[in-house]
Design a protein around this motif. Structure first.
Motif, PDB file in Angstrom:
ATOM      1  N   ALA A 213       1.060  -0.990   0.022  1.00 33.01           N
ATOM      2  CA  ALA A 213      -0.065  -0.149   0.089  1.00 33.01           C
ATOM      3  C   ALA A 213       0.802   1.140   0.308  1.00 33.01           C
ATOM      4  N   ALA A 214       1.716   0.859   0.701  1.00 32.86           N
ATOM      5  CA  ALA A 214       2.470   2.464   0.925  1.00 32.86           C
ATOM      6  C   ALA A 214       3.800   2.393  -0.296  1.00 32.86           C
ATOM      7  N   GLN A 215       3.923   1.524  -1.174  1.00 31.59           N
ATOM      8  CA  GLN A 215       4.745   1.914  -2.707  1.00 31.59           C
ATOM      9  C   GLN A 215       3.903   2.117  -3.432  1.00 31.59           C
ATOM     10  N   ARG A 216       2.000   1.923  -3.724  1.00 26.99           N
ATOM     11  CA  ARG A 216       1.589   2.444  -4.619  1.00 26.99           C
ATOM     12  C   ARG A 216       1.048   4.007  -4.171  1.00 26.99           C
ATOM     13  N   HIS A 217       1.479   4.493  -2.595  1.00 23.80           N
ATOM     14  CA  HIS A 217       1.458   6.407  -2.424  1.00 23.80           C
ATOM     15  C   HIS A 217       2.442   6.736  -3.255  1.00 23.80           C
ATOM     16  N   MET A 218       3.823   5.958  -2.362  1.00 22.09           N
ATOM     17  CA  MET A 218       4.654   6.645  -3.186  1.00 22.09           C
ATOM     18  C   MET A 218       4.972   6.876  -4.927  1.00 22.09           C
TER      19      MET A 218
ATOM     20  N   THR B 264       4.733   2.951   9.605  1.00 24.75           N
ATOM     21  CA  THR B 264       4.730   4.951   9.311  1.00 24.75           C
ATOM     22  C   THR B 264       3.544   5.537   8.207  1.00 24.75           C
ATOM     23  N   TYR B 265       3.409   4.574   7.320  1.00 27.67           N
ATOM     24  CA  TYR B 265       2.636   5.057   6.018  1.00 27.67           C
ATOM     25  C   TYR B 265       1.196   4.488   6.798  1.00 27.67           C
ATOM     26  N   THR B 266       0.871   4.126   7.885  1.00 23.71           N
ATOM     27  CA  THR B 266      -0.764   4.486   8.145  1.00 23.71           C
ATOM     28  C   THR B 266      -0.937   5.782   8.590  1.00 23.71           C
ATOM     29  N   VAL B 267       0.205   6.041   9.462  1.00 24.88           N
ATOM     30  CA  VAL B 267      -0.569   7.634  10.162  1.00 24.88           C
ATOM     31  C   VAL B 267      -1.049   8.850   8.616  1.00 24.88           C
ATOM     32  N   ILE B 268       0.276   8.412   7.705  1.00 26.52           N
ATOM     33  CA  ILE B 268      -0.004   9.030   6.660  1.00 26.52           C
ATOM     34  C   ILE B 268      -0.835   9.790   5.743  1.00 26.52           C
TER      35      ILE B 268
ATOM     36  N   GLN C  13     -12.245  -1.148  -5.990  1.00 27.58           N
ATOM     37  CA  GLN C  13     -11.112  -0.455  -5.033  1.00 27.58           C
ATOM     38  C   GLN C  13      -9.842   0.269  -4.782  1.00 27.58           C
ATOM     39  N   ASP C  14      -9.767   1.259  -4.612  1.00 25.60           N
ATOM     40  CA  ASP C  14      -7.947   1.656  -4.638  1.00 25.60           C
ATOM     41  C   ASP C  14      -7.732   1.379  -2.592  1.00 25.60           C
ATOM     42  N   ALA C  15      -8.157   0.304  -2.716  1.00 22.47           N
ATOM     43  CA  ALA C  15      -7.363  -0.091  -0.852  1.00 22.47           C
ATOM     44  C   ALA C  15      -6.342   0.423  -0.122  1.00 22.47           C
ATOM     45  N   ALA C  16      -5.764   0.697  -1.144  1.00 23.55           N
ATOM     46  CA  ALA C  16      -4.646   1.091  -0.312  1.00 23.55           C
ATOM     47  C   ALA C  16      -4.361   2.716   0.006  1.00 23.55           C
ATOM     48  N   ILE C  17      -5.010   3.070  -0.876  1.00 21.08           N
ATOM     49  CA  ILE C  17      -5.010   4.255  -1.096  1.00 21.08           C
ATOM     50  C   ILE C  17      -5.997   5.487  -0.111  1.00 21.08           C
ATOM     51  N   HIS C  18      -7.577   4.339  -0.645  1.00 15.48           N
ATOM     52  CA  HIS C  18      -8.803   5.671  -0.093  1.00 15.48           C
ATOM     53  C   HIS C  18      -9.398   4.678   1.013  1.00 15.48           C
ATOM     54  N   THR C  19      -9.159   4.992   2.316  1.00 14.40           N
ATOM     55  CA  THR C  19      -9.413   3.465   3.518  1.00 14.40           C
ATOM     56  C   THR C  19     -10.707   4.479   3.946  1.00 14.40           C
ATOM     57  N   PRO C  20     -11.515   3.173   4.374  1.00 11.23           N
ATOM     58  CA  PRO C  20     -12.780   3.476   5.685  1.00 11.23           C
ATOM     59  C   PRO C  20     -12.348   5.000   6.613  1.00 11.23           C
ATOM     60  N   ALA C  21     -11.175   5.449   7.019  1.00 13.52           N
ATOM     61  CA  ALA C  21     -11.354   6.339   7.595  1.00 13.52           C
ATOM     62  C   ALA C  21     -12.148   7.421   7.353  1.00 13.52           C
ATOM     63  N   ALA C  22     -12.157   7.876   6.417  1.00 13.06           N
ATOM     64  CA  ALA C  22     -12.464   9.207   5.254  1.00 13.06           C
ATOM     65  C   ALA C  22     -13.623   9.266   5.642  1.00 13.06           C
TER      66      ALA C  22
ATOM     67  N   PRO D 183       8.972  -0.699   0.571  1.00 15.85           N
ATOM     68  CA  PRO D 183       9.377   0.129   1.387  1.00 15.85           C
ATOM     69  C   PRO D 183       9.771   0.465   2.854  1.00 15.85           C
ATOM     70  N   PHE D 184       9.809  -0.479   3.773  1.00 15.57           N
ATOM     71  CA  PHE D 184       9.700  -1.134   4.814  1.00 15.57           C
ATOM     72  C   PHE D 184      10.982  -1.332   4.983  1.00 15.57           C
ATOM     73  N   HIS D 185      11.264  -0.074   6.454  1.00 17.94           N
ATOM     74  CA  HIS D 185      12.419  -0.603   7.244  1.00 17.94           C
ATOM     75  C   HIS D 185      11.730  -1.674   8.301  1.00 17.94           C
TER      76      HIS D 185
END
Lengths: 387, 135
Positions: free
Chosen positions: A153-158, A291-295, A255-264, A205-207
Motif C-alpha cells: 500500500a505504501a509503495q502505491r502511495h509513493m 509509518t504509512y498508516t499515519v500518513i 477499489q483503490d484500497a491502498a490509498i482510500h481507506t474507511p477512515a475518510a 519500502p519498509f525498514h
C-alpha cells in the motif's frame, strides 16, 4: 442541536500493565489491567457491572475473563473483535450502554501475549494468508501477515504521489522524540535519519523501524456516564463524538484500497457528533501499525489533500513543538503495541493533562483505530471538556 | 537421491482445479455461473449475487500491477538467492486483484500500472507455481 451522545459518556479509569517481553498469560495480563483501571478510577470491583473484551493475535482472552476477575453480577458482557478498530469500538458501545442505563461502569479490556520466550519478535505476527489455491502459495511469494500488504500500500502511495522514504522516516523519528518523554515507552533512545536508514529492510519500502513493536501486555479503560464521571478520582475524559467505517475487499480491483481507506467516512461523522471541525482538533492519536498508516489516515481524515500526506508531515508538525502533536506517547512504533488501546490510552493520559513533559494541548483529541489491512476503522473524539 | 521436499501444501478438493490448471500453464479462478462475476480467493458463494453455482474457469492471465514491494528477508526455500523478490498485487482483466510475484524484471523499474501476464515457474520437485512477468 447537540447530538444526544455528545458528552453523554466519559472515560474514568485507565489501567496499563508492564509492556514488552512480559511472559505471562494474556488472560492474566487482562485481569491485571482491569484491576489497575478500577484502582485508577477510585472504584471498587463490585462497582463494575459491564465488561467488554477484545483479544489480540494470540486470541487468548475471552468471556471467562469475568470468572478470573470474580465479576459475577454483570449487566453487560461480551467479546468483541474488529482487529485494530476494536478498542475504539468497545468504547463506543460502552458509551451507548452507559448513556442508556444498561450499566454504570463498563470496563473495556484488551490483552495479548504473542511474544514467546526464545522466539523472534517477527514470528509473532507471521501467520496468515488463506491457505487455499493461490493463498497456499503465499509463503513462496513472501506474503506473511499484514506487513507486506501495508508495504504494498505504501509503495502505491509513493508511485502515485511521490511520497518518499524520508516521509516515512519523519514519522518514525518524530514519534521516537515523543517516546523519549514517555517513561512507559519501550524504545526511548534517540533516532535520526541515519539510524532509520541503517534499520534492516523487511519488505521494502519498509525498514524494521517502519513497523510497530510487538508487545505482551494489557490495557483497560472504564467508561461511565458523564454525570458519574464528574466527581470521581480522575479528571473525566468526555466522549464527544464517535463513528466507524468498514467494508473494503482487498481482493477486488474496483477499489483503490491502498490509498482510500474507511477512515475518510469515519472521521467526518465523529466530528459532526462532536459538533466540531477538523480545525478544532488540537492533537491526534493515530493508529500507527506502520509509518504509512499515519500518513494515509491523516489524509483520509482531511488534514490535507489526498496524496499530500508526505509533504504535510515533512515539516515535523506531528513532533514535539509541532502544530499538530500526534502520537505523543511514541505510538505503536516506539511505545508499545496494544492494537487500538495504544492510541486510546495515550488520549486518556493527555485528556487528563497527565502527560508530564510530553503534555500537548488537549482541548480536542482525535483518536483513530485501524484494523485488517486498512479495512476496519473507528474514530473517537475525546476532550477534558463536555459539550 | 531423495526428492526435494515439497514447497507447497498438497492440493485439496477446494483448490485442485487451480493446481491442475497451473500444470497446463493456465491461471484458473472461480466464476459465478449465474452472474458471471469472477472471485478470488476461493469461495463457496458468489460475493456479488449470493449464488453457490460457482465453477472454475480459465482467466485471461492478463493484468496490470496495482502495487509492488520487495521482499528482503528469506523465510522460505524459494526465497534463497532471489532477494529482493518482487511482490505484486495484480489487477486481472477479470476484475479481481491477486497477490503474487513478478519475475524476469528489474525490481527498480516496476511501477503501478505496468502490464503483466501469467507465467509458470517450477519448484525443485516439479510443482507448477503461478507467477507473473512483464507483458
Amino acid at each position: 442541536m447537540t447530538h444526544p451522545m455528545n458528552s453523554a459518556a466519559a472515560i474514568c479509569g485507565l489501567g496499563i500493565t508492564a509492556m514488552g517481553r512480559v511472559y505471562r498469560d494474556a488472560d492474566d495480563l487482562a485481569a491485571e489491567a482491569v484491576y489497575l483501571a478500577i484502582e485508577d478510577a477510585g472504584l471498587k470491583k463490585s462497582d463494575i457491572d459491564g465488561l467488554l473484551i477484545n483479544a489480540g493475535v494470540g486470541n487468548a482472552v475471552s468471556i471467562p475473563l469475568h470468572i478470573s476477575l470474580g465479576l459475577q453480577e454483570l449487566n453487560v458482557l461480551t467479546f468483541m473483535q474488529g482487529y485494530g478498530s476494536s478498542a475504539g469500538q468497545m468504547i463506543q458501545y460502552a458509551a451507548m450502554a452507559v448513556a442508556n442505563g444498561l450499566a454504570n461502569y463498563i470496563v473495556c479490556v484488551f490483552a495479548d501475549a504473542p511474544l514467546l520466550e526464545g522466539q523472534r519478535t517477527g514470528a509473532a505476527y507471521a501467520g496468515g494468508g488463506r491457505r487455499n489455491a493461490m493463498g497456499s502459495l503465499y509463503p513462496l511469494y513472501g506474503f506473511a501477515g499484514a506487513l507486506p500488504m501495508y508495504a504494498l500500500a505504501a509503495q502505491r502511495h509513493m508511485d502515485l504521489y511521490g511520497t518518499t522514504q524520508e516521509h516515512f522516516a519523519e514519522i518514525a523519528i518524530g514519534q521516537r522524540k515523543w517516546a523519549a518523554m514517555n517513561p512507559a515507552a519501550t524504545k526511548r533512545e534517540p533516532l535520526d535519519l541515519a539510524g532509520y536508514n541503517a534499520s534492516p529492510w523487511v519488505v521494502e519500502p519498509f525498514h524494521v523501524l517502519d513497523c510497530c513493536l510487538v508487545s505482551n501486555g494489557g490495557v483497560a479503560v472504564i467508561v461511565t456516564s458523564a454525570e458519574r464521571a464528574r466527581d470521581m478520582k480522575q479528571p473525566p475524559v468526555y466522549v464527544r463524538g464517535f463513528a466507524q467505517a468498514h467494508g473494503h475487499d482487498a481482493g477486488m480491483s474496483n477499489q483503490d484500497a491502498a490509498i482510500h481507506t474507511p477512515a475518510a467516512r469515519s472521521a467526518p461523522r465523529a466530528l459532526t457528533m462532536a459538533d466540531a471541525k477538523l480545525s478544532d482538533v488540537t492533537q491526534c492519536q493515530i493508529y500507527d501499525c506502520y509509518t504509512y498508516t499515519v500518513i494515509v489516515t491523516l489524509e483520509d481524515y482531511g488534514f490535507c489533500k489526498k496524496g499530500e500526506g508526505g509533504q504535510f508531515i515533512a515539516d515535523g508538525k506531528l513532533s514535539p513543538g509541532g502544530a499538530l502533536p500526534t502520537n505523543t506517547g511514541g505510538g505503536e512504533l516506539s511505545s508499545y503495541y496494544m492494537w487500538g488501546m495504544t492510541p486510546v490510552a495515550e488520549a486518556v493520559i493527555q485528556g487528563r493533562g497527565q502527560g508530564g513533559a510530553r503534555q500537548a494541548k488537549n482541548d480536542l483529541i482525535l483518536v483513530s483505530g485501524n484494523g485488517g489491512v486498512l479495512n476496519y476503522h473507528a474514530t473517537l473524539v475525546l476532550s477534558p471538556e463536555a459539550a | 537421491m531423495t526428492k526435494s521436499p515439497s514447497w507447497l501444501p498438497a492440493p485439496d478438493d477446494s483448490n485442485l482445479p487451480f493446481f491442475e490448471g497451473a500444470k497446463e500453464g493456465r491461471l484458473r479462478l472461480q466464476r459465478c455461473n449465474d452472474c458471471s462475476a469472477w472471485m478470488f480467493p476461493v469461495r463457496v458463494r458468489c460475493q456479488s449475487c449470493g449464488s453457490t453455482n460457482v465453477k472454475w474457469a480459465d482467466a485471461s492471465g492478463r493484468g496490470t500491477v496495482y502495487t509492488h514491494a520487495r521482499l528482503q528477508r528469506e523465510y522460505h526455500p524459494r526465497h534463497s538467492g532471489r532477494l529482493p523478490l518482487v511482490m505484486v498485487q495484480v489487477d486481472l482483466e477479470e476484475g479481481v486483484r491477486v497477490n503474487t510475484n513478478l519475475i524476469d524484471c528489474d525490481p527498480e523499474k516496476v511501477k503501478a500500472g505496468m502490464s503483466v501476464q501469467v507465467a509458470i515457474e517450477h519448484s525443485p520437485s516439479g510443482e507448477a507455481v503461478v507467477v507473473f512477468r512483464p507483458a
